[in-house]
Design an enzyme around this catalytic site. Sequence first.
Site, short mmCIF file in Angstrom:
data_model
loop_
_atom_site.label_atom_id
_atom_site.label_comp_id
_atom_site.label_asym_id
_atom_site.label_seq_id
_atom_site.Cartn_x
_atom_site.Cartn_y
_atom_site.Cartn_z
N GLU A 69 0.82 -1.21 0.00
CA GLU A 69 0.00 0.00 0.00
C GLU A 69 0.86 1.26 0.00
O GLU A 69 1.90 1.32 0.66
CB GLU A 69 -0.94 0.00 1.21
CG GLU A 69 -2.13 -0.92 0.98
CD GLU A 69 -3.04 -1.03 2.18
OE1 GLU A 69 -4.24 -0.81 2.02
OE2 GLU A 69 -2.55 -1.33 3.27
N CYS A 87 3.65 8.62 0.57
CA CYS A 87 3.98 7.78 1.72
C CYS A 87 4.17 6.37 1.19
O CYS A 87 3.23 5.79 0.64
CB CYS A 87 2.83 7.86 2.74
SG CYS A 87 3.04 6.74 4.13
N CYS A 134 5.70 -6.23 9.06
CA CYS A 134 6.81 -5.65 9.85
C CYS A 134 7.04 -6.53 11.07
O CYS A 134 6.09 -7.00 11.69
CB CYS A 134 6.44 -4.24 10.28
SG CYS A 134 7.71 -3.45 11.31
N CYS A 160 4.60 -3.39 16.87
CA CYS A 160 3.97 -2.40 17.76
C CYS A 160 2.48 -2.75 17.87
O CYS A 160 1.82 -2.90 16.83
CB CYS A 160 4.16 -0.99 17.20
SG CYS A 160 5.90 -0.62 16.86
N CYS A 168 -0.29 -0.78 15.82
CA CYS A 168 -0.08 -0.55 14.38
C CYS A 168 -0.63 -1.70 13.57
O CYS A 168 -0.32 -2.87 13.83
CB CYS A 168 1.41 -0.36 14.11
SG CYS A 168 1.86 -0.40 12.36
N CYS A 218 -2.15 7.44 8.71
CA CYS A 218 -0.98 6.84 9.34
C CYS A 218 -1.33 5.60 10.15
O CYS A 218 -2.22 5.63 10.98
CB CYS A 218 -0.40 7.86 10.31
SG CYS A 218 1.29 8.14 10.01
N1 SAH Z 1 8.15 1.48 10.85
C1 SAH Z 1 8.41 2.87 10.82
C2 SAH Z 1 7.69 3.61 9.73
C3 SAH Z 1 6.23 3.29 9.45
S1 SAH Z 1 4.97 3.85 10.53
C4 SAH Z 1 8.12 3.50 12.16
O1 SAH Z 1 7.49 2.87 12.99
O2 SAH Z 1 8.58 4.62 12.38
C5 SAH Z 1 4.91 5.62 10.49
C6 SAH Z 1 4.39 6.20 11.80
O3 SAH Z 1 2.99 5.92 12.02
C7 SAH Z 1 5.11 5.66 13.04
O4 SAH Z 1 5.44 6.69 13.91
C8 SAH Z 1 4.05 4.75 13.63
O5 SAH Z 1 4.28 4.50 14.99
C9 SAH Z 1 2.79 5.52 13.37
N2 SAH Z 1 1.56 4.74 13.50
C10 SAH Z 1 1.39 3.42 13.39
N3 SAH Z 1 0.10 3.08 13.58
C11 SAH Z 1 -0.57 4.24 13.79
C12 SAH Z 1 -1.95 4.56 14.00
N4 SAH Z 1 -2.89 3.62 14.00
N5 SAH Z 1 -2.27 5.86 14.18
C13 SAH Z 1 -1.33 6.82 14.12
N6 SAH Z 1 -0.03 6.58 13.90
C14 SAH Z 1 0.35 5.30 13.74
FE1 SF4 Z 2 6.52 -1.69 12.28
FE2 SF4 Z 2 4.20 -0.45 12.60
FE3 SF4 Z 2 5.96 -0.49 14.58
FE4 SF4 Z 2 6.46 0.99 12.39
S1 SF4 Z 2 4.81 1.30 13.86
S2 SF4 Z 2 7.87 -0.39 13.47
S3 SF4 Z 2 5.51 -0.32 10.83
S4 SF4 Z 2 4.94 -2.27 13.72
#
Ligand code: SAH
Ligand code: SF4
Length: 351
Positions: free
Chosen positions: A99, A114, A121, A125, A128, A343
């Site tokens: 995506e 983006c 991944c 987290c 996420c 995001c």
């Molecule tokens: N893996 C990398 C980049 C991808 S995520 C990272 O974690 O930095 C880009 C950003 O979106 C990260 O800061 C992540 O923590 C945030 N993010 C993930 N899920 C989200 C959500 N449901 N709402 C808002 N931000 C989110």
């Molecule tokens: Fe991976 Fe999502 Fe954590 Fe970014 S926020 S490191 S994409 S699990």
Amino acid sequence: MAERNKHQSLIGMRLEELETYIEELGLEKFRAKQIFKWIYSKNVRDIDNLSDISKDARLKLQADPKALPIGSLNLITHQISKDGTEKFLFETKSGEKVESVLMKFEERDSVSACISSQIGCAVGCPFCATGTLGFKKNLSAAEIIEQVLFMQNISGERIDNIVYMGQGEPLSNYDNVVESIRMLRELVGIGVRHITVSTSGIVPRIDQLAKENLQINLALSLHDPTDEGRDFLVPINKKWPVLEVINSLNRYELITNRRVTIEYVMLEGVNDSFEKAKILGELVRNLHCNINLIPYNQTDVSDPFKRSPNSNIKKFKELLEKTSRNKTVTIRRERGHDINAACGQLANKHQ
Ligand code: SAH
Ligand code: SF4
């Protein structure tokens, strides 16, 4: 044919590689430069549309059973949000879904992409959508840059800003991501200062990135200033805890002279207390950084995480500005919510 074995598409080949490839197909070497221009400046995806190349030469580019296509991704869906944000779902040659999102910022006269660096991944987290998928695969440098070219081709927009904030942890796919950044700069013509890599904090790779002399922007997904809280929210913290990752940012800044960004997703009752704002402010006081507060985007109805109320985010921001001694703190504006393009919402439900 070495070039054919190494690549799945013309996108991703260096000029010398493309020259060798087309010479082996019986075309003149100088045609490689023409083809480059069509691919990277005009976003052409179909060999039949290389219109200043003779029909005979185009046939040669297609007829060989092992001839490569211009791109290797397929477009599966394309959605447009009320705010103009566009979400694209692509499929790789091996059938995984990728995506990418395109955002238009009229006030800045800028179009931002983006992009994803991995399928799934491994960091995991819990808030996420990508993290809950687990790790599937690294994308190649070609598949990373093709997302940009494909979005330009479909939307007719010229992208001038790139964020590696789609699916995946870019620094866990280090070589391909760095290669893709070089290609975006040299082939697609994106200014490196308009490229941002967001990481969960892979410390050795942050140190390595500092030495690449790339001049890109680096963002760290901190999300909690304490080890106890961050061990849960960004589990890679168990390996590289808060202080270690902040120290790596200090080194990064020293070597590159670039200000970093601290990202902080605001989760109600989890990491949005005023106590945490103070700890965070003190933690980053001596770091040359901006802080970006991200309103949480709920991924589905059963999501146990909730977004911090706006009034709380505002108060958190004020406290943070004070305790960090006047760092710039911004609140991220949401985009594409109605099409699940915001995001952290790139869930790959189709996977
Ligand atoms: N893996 C990398 C980049 C991808 S995520 C990272 O974690 O930095 C880009 C950003 O979106 C990260 O800061 C992540 O923590 C945030 N993010 C993930 N899920 C989200 C959500 N449901 N709402 C808002 N931000 C989110
Ligand atoms: Fe991976 Fe999502 Fe954590 Fe970014 S926020 S490191 S994409 S699990």
